[in-house]
Design a protein around this motif. Structure first.
Motif, mmCIF file in Angstrom:
data_model
loop_
_atom_site.group_PDB
_atom_site.id
_atom_site.type_symbol
_atom_site.label_atom_id
_atom_site.label_comp_id
_atom_site.label_asym_id
_atom_site.label_seq_id
_atom_site.Cartn_x
_atom_site.Cartn_y
_atom_site.Cartn_z
ATOM 1 N N SER A 1 -2.747 3.146 -2.889
ATOM 2 C CA SER A 1 -3.816 2.380 -3.531
ATOM 3 C C SER A 1 -3.325 1.659 -4.777
ATOM 4 N N ASP A 2 -2.016 1.553 -4.925
ATOM 5 C CA ASP A 2 -1.467 0.959 -6.146
ATOM 6 C C ASP A 2 -0.931 -0.444 -5.864
ATOM 7 N N GLU A 3 -1.475 -1.422 -6.610
ATOM 8 C CA GLU A 3 -1.096 -2.829 -6.382
ATOM 9 C C GLU A 3 0.327 -3.131 -6.841
ATOM 10 N N ARG A 4 0.944 -2.209 -7.553
ATOM 11 C CA ARG A 4 2.309 -2.454 -8.001
ATOM 12 C C ARG A 4 3.319 -2.355 -6.854
ATOM 13 N N PHE A 5 2.842 -1.908 -5.674
ATOM 14 C CA PHE A 5 3.718 -1.821 -4.504
ATOM 15 C C PHE A 5 3.280 -2.872 -3.495
ATOM 16 N N SER A 6 4.258 -3.611 -3.008
ATOM 17 C CA SER A 6 3.962 -4.699 -2.078
ATOM 18 C C SER A 6 3.553 -4.161 -0.716
ATOM 19 N N SER A 7 3.047 -5.051 0.115
ATOM 20 C CA SER A 7 2.648 -4.629 1.464
ATOM 21 C C SER A 7 3.854 -4.117 2.249
ATOM 22 N N GLY A 8 4.992 -4.746 2.064
ATOM 23 C CA GLY A 8 6.205 -4.308 2.745
ATOM 24 C C GLY A 8 6.639 -2.937 2.272
ATOM 25 N N GLU A 9 6.594 -2.737 0.971
ATOM 26 C CA GLU A 9 6.959 -1.427 0.416
ATOM 27 C C GLU A 9 6.007 -0.352 0.920
ATOM 28 N N LYS A 10 4.718 -0.669 0.964
ATOM 29 C CA LYS A 10 3.738 0.313 1.441
ATOM 30 C C LYS A 10 3.974 0.646 2.909
ATOM 31 N N ALA A 11 4.291 -0.357 3.694
ATOM 32 C CA ALA A 11 4.560 -0.097 5.113
ATOM 33 C C ALA A 11 5.730 0.878 5.258
ATOM 34 N N CYS A 12 6.771 0.664 4.480
ATOM 35 C CA CYS A 12 7.958 1.519 4.564
ATOM 36 C C CYS A 12 7.697 2.917 4.014
ATOM 37 N N LEU A 13 6.970 2.993 2.931
ATOM 38 C CA LEU A 13 6.667 4.307 2.348
ATOM 39 C C LEU A 13 5.790 5.130 3.293
ATOM 40 N N GLY A 14 4.806 4.484 3.911
ATOM 41 C CA GLY A 14 3.958 5.180 4.874
ATOM 42 C C GLY A 14 4.769 5.680 6.059
ATOM 43 N N PHE A 15 5.675 4.852 6.518
ATOM 44 C CA PHE A 15 6.571 5.236 7.624
ATOM 45 C C PHE A 15 7.448 6.410 7.195
ATOM 46 N N ALA A 16 7.977 6.339 6.001
ATOM 47 C CA ALA A 16 8.878 7.388 5.506
ATOM 48 C C ALA A 16 8.172 8.728 5.418
ATOM 49 N N GLU A 17 6.935 8.717 4.984
ATOM 50 C CA GLU A 17 6.203 9.981 4.815
ATOM 51 C C GLU A 17 6.026 10.686 6.158
ATOM 52 N N VAL A 18 5.647 9.956 7.163
ATOM 53 C CA VAL A 18 5.454 10.567 8.478
ATOM 54 C C VAL A 18 6.807 10.964 9.073
#
Lengths: 171, 149
Positions: free
Chosen positions: B78-95
């Motif tokens: 929910s943090d705007e300091r992370f781009s959509s690309g970064e969020k996609a990768c972080l979400g992938f990394a967590e799973v």
């Protein structure tokens, strides 16, 4: 597990399972993967049969169909028969696997399931049975196999089953 | 955590030389490839470290995430300091860290939409190396070489 591949790659047909895979989309790392795989099998103190025990336990836990079906010829030549492979299951502690092999299975489980929770007593047991270099070799081998099998699972497109197949270290 | 830092407590700075050097070359290549921004690789490394616990160690790479983003990393969804690309990768990394078999096609497609097929493959490769080394460091974190003497 993804039924369809998640990456669009028509691939090559060199017969090299790594170079023919989607990993070829990242040429900056491909040669290093091949090189590292070769080094882990050939340049460390553990025997190939012992490395294969760790690899197959990882394959079971990560549920990589390809990894589970593969048997490295170098490990088979080192004595890892299918009879012994069948012992690398949940009843491994009661099997005829050697003490070292049982420790390898248990270590692989800790690596995958609870790396921060490996008990001190178990660590000491490992250190009595393996040299420091062997433990480093085992640790990096499991790290490599874990990454490789998760890569296959994450890329998707593996069938539910594959026949057993003997493979060689990719060049 | 570099591969050297991970295994030095076990075998010293000269042990397992060939394996350690080839592993290090792979690690370096993941931070110098052209398909996924190295900052994304580093964010994933930091997030994996948070998920696994333990002390955060440097990479040995010349990549710095600014302090504000590092501090906000656990709240990335929910943090705007992370781009959509970064969020996609972080979400992938967590799973990925929990169970690679639980990754969905949508999660993979979110990464592929931002960074292409090569970017997705690079992310998967990087997570394998980063997650693996993190686990090695956790397994042996308080082993000192002198214990083996």
């Amino acid at each position: 597990m993804a039924a369809q591949p998640r990456v669009r790659y028509t691939g090559s047909a060199t017969g090299n399972m790594l170079r023919d895979s989607a990993l070829a989309l990242v040429p900056e790392t491909l040669d290093h993967y091949v090189e590292l795989g070769r080094a882990l099998w050939q340049d460390g103190p553990l025997r190939p049969a012992e490395i294969e025990v760790a690899r197959l336990r990882n394959a079971q836990r990560v549920n990589c169909v390809f990894c589970r079906s593969a048997r490295y010829d170098i490990a088979v030549a080192d004595g890892l028969s299918e009879e012994r492979v069948d012992m690398i299951g949940d009843a491994y502690m009661d099997s005829d696997l050697s003490d070292r092999e049982k420790l390898i299975v248990a270590f692989t489980d800790y690596f995958l399931l609870d790396p921060a929770g490996m008990p001190q007593e178990f660590r000491e047991c490992l250190q009595r049975s393996f040299s420091g270099e062997e433990l480093a070799h085992l640790s990096l081998a499991v790290a490599y196999f874990s990454g490789f099998s998760r890569c296959a699972v994450a890329l998707g497109g593996m069938p539910d089953e594959l026949p057993r197949m003997q493979i060689s270290i990719p060049e | 955590m570099t591969v050297t830092e991970a295994i030095d407590p076990l075998c010293g700075p000269h042990g397992l030389r060939t394996v350690r050097e080839t592993f290090a070359r792979l690690y370096d290549a993941l931070y110098s490839q052209q398909h996924l921004p190295r900052e994304v690789v580093e964010l994933c490394r930091l997030r994996l470290a948070q998920l696994h616990g333990g002390a955060d160690e440097g990479t040995g790479q010349t990549i710095t995430i600014d302090a504000e983003r590092r501090a906000a990393l656990s709240g990335w969804p929910s943090d705007e300091r992370f781009s959509s690309g970064e969020k996609a990768c972080l979400g992938f990394a967590e799973v990925y860290a929990m169970d690679a078999g639980a990754l969905t096609d949508d999660q993979a497609e979110a990464v592929r939409a931002e960074y292409g097929d090569a970017g997705l493959v690079t992310l998967i490769e990087a997570l394998g190396v980063l997650d693996g080394l993190r686990r090695v460091s956790l397994l042996w974190s308080d082993v000192h070489l002198r214990e083996r003497d």
